[in-house]
Design a protein around this motif. Structure first.
Motif, PDB file in Angstrom:
ATOM      1  N   TYR A  99      42.251  67.459  62.849  1.00 29.50           N
ATOM      2  CA  TYR A  99      40.819  67.709  62.672  1.00 29.50           C
ATOM      3  C   TYR A  99      40.059  66.393  62.717  1.00 29.50           C
ATOM      4  CZ  TYR A  99      36.489  69.014  60.299  1.00 29.50           C
ATOM      5  OH  TYR A  99      35.179  69.198  59.977  1.00 29.50           O
ATOM      6  N   ASP A 100      39.015  66.324  63.539  1.00 34.08           N
ATOM      7  CA  ASP A 100      38.281  65.062  63.674  1.00 34.08           C
ATOM      8  C   ASP A 100      36.939  65.036  62.951  1.00 34.08           C
ATOM      9  OD1 ASP A 100      36.810  66.704  65.341  1.00 34.08           O
ATOM     10  OD2 ASP A 100      37.260  65.610  67.173  1.00 34.08           O
ATOM     11  N   GLY A 101      36.687  66.015  62.106  1.00 32.25           N
ATOM     12  CA  GLY A 101      35.454  66.028  61.326  1.00 32.25           C
ATOM     13  C   GLY A 101      35.643  65.371  59.967  1.00 32.25           C
ATOM     14  N   ARG A 102      34.669  65.554  59.128  1.00 29.24           N
ATOM     15  CA  ARG A 102      34.672  65.006  57.774  1.00 29.24           C
ATOM     16  C   ARG A 102      35.555  65.863  56.873  1.00 29.24           C
ATOM     17  NH1 ARG A 102      29.243  65.275  54.306  1.00 29.24           N
ATOM     18  NH2 ARG A 102      30.089  64.662  52.312  1.00 29.24           N
ATOM     19  N   VAL A 103      36.367  65.239  56.031  1.00 30.04           N
ATOM     20  CA  VAL A 103      37.243  65.942  55.096  1.00 30.04           C
ATOM     21  C   VAL A 103      36.843  65.573  53.678  1.00 30.04           C
ATOM     22  CG1 VAL A 103      39.618  66.302  54.312  1.00 30.04           C
ATOM     23  CG2 VAL A 103      39.157  65.926  56.749  1.00 30.04           C
ATOM     24  N   ILE A 104      36.625  66.600  52.855  1.00 23.17           N
ATOM     25  CA  ILE A 104      36.287  66.406  51.445  1.00 23.17           C
ATOM     26  C   ILE A 104      37.313  67.155  50.610  1.00 23.17           C
ATOM     27  CG2 ILE A 104      34.581  66.837  49.630  1.00 23.17           C
ATOM     28  CD1 ILE A 104      32.425  66.822  51.774  1.00 23.17           C
ATOM     29  N   THR A 138      43.862  65.016  59.180  1.00 20.53           N
ATOM     30  CA  THR A 138      43.087  64.197  60.111  1.00 20.53           C
ATOM     31  C   THR A 138      43.789  63.970  61.446  1.00 20.53           C
ATOM     32  OG1 THR A 138      43.892  62.162  59.053  1.00 20.53           O
ATOM     33  CG2 THR A 138      41.778  63.053  58.287  1.00 20.53           C
ATOM     34  N   ASP A 180      31.627  70.866  60.983  1.00 20.55           N
ATOM     35  CA  ASP A 180      31.440  69.430  60.770  1.00 20.55           C
ATOM     36  C   ASP A 180      32.254  68.898  59.605  1.00 20.55           C
ATOM     37  OD1 ASP A 180      29.563  69.208  62.846  1.00 20.55           O
ATOM     38  OD2 ASP A 180      27.962  69.880  61.512  1.00 20.55           O
ATOM     39  N   THR A 181      32.453  69.739  58.575  1.00 23.30           N
ATOM     40  CA  THR A 181      33.112  69.298  57.351  1.00 23.30           C
ATOM     41  C   THR A 181      34.133  70.335  56.903  1.00 23.30           C
ATOM     42  OG1 THR A 181      31.095  68.145  56.666  1.00 23.30           O
ATOM     43  CG2 THR A 181      32.732  68.575  54.955  1.00 23.30           C
TER      44      THR A 181
END
Length: 77
Positions: free
Chosen positions: A62-67, A59, A34-35
């Motif tokens: 990858y289509d999830g959350r990036v931190i 992005t 997810d992340t």
């Protein structure tokens, strides 16, 4: 850890030896996480402009959350 932009590592012949932006994104996407947390960024990715470019590269794959975190920064669930 994410070392550099894909195209730069391809140009220098270092792509096989370093984790690059698109490779990190592909690993995360294929794993279904997810992340994706990017940390221990190289000096090549440290400037705001370069980091923004790196996140754009991630992005695209990858289509999830990036931190993005600084080294030794703690994350809470």
């Amino acid at each position: 850890m994410c070392w550099n932009h894909q195209e730069i590592l391809d140009e220098t012949g270092s792509a096989e030896n370093q984790l690059r932006t698109t490779h990190a994104a592909m690993l995360a996407q294929n794993a279904g996480v997810d992340t994706l947390v990017l940390t221990r960024l190289s000096p090549q990715l440290a400037s705001p402009e370069s980091l923004e470019r790196g996140i754009e590269e991630v992005t695209r794959v990858y289509d999830g959350r990036v931190i993005v975190v600084e080294e030794f920064e703690w994350l809470s669930p």
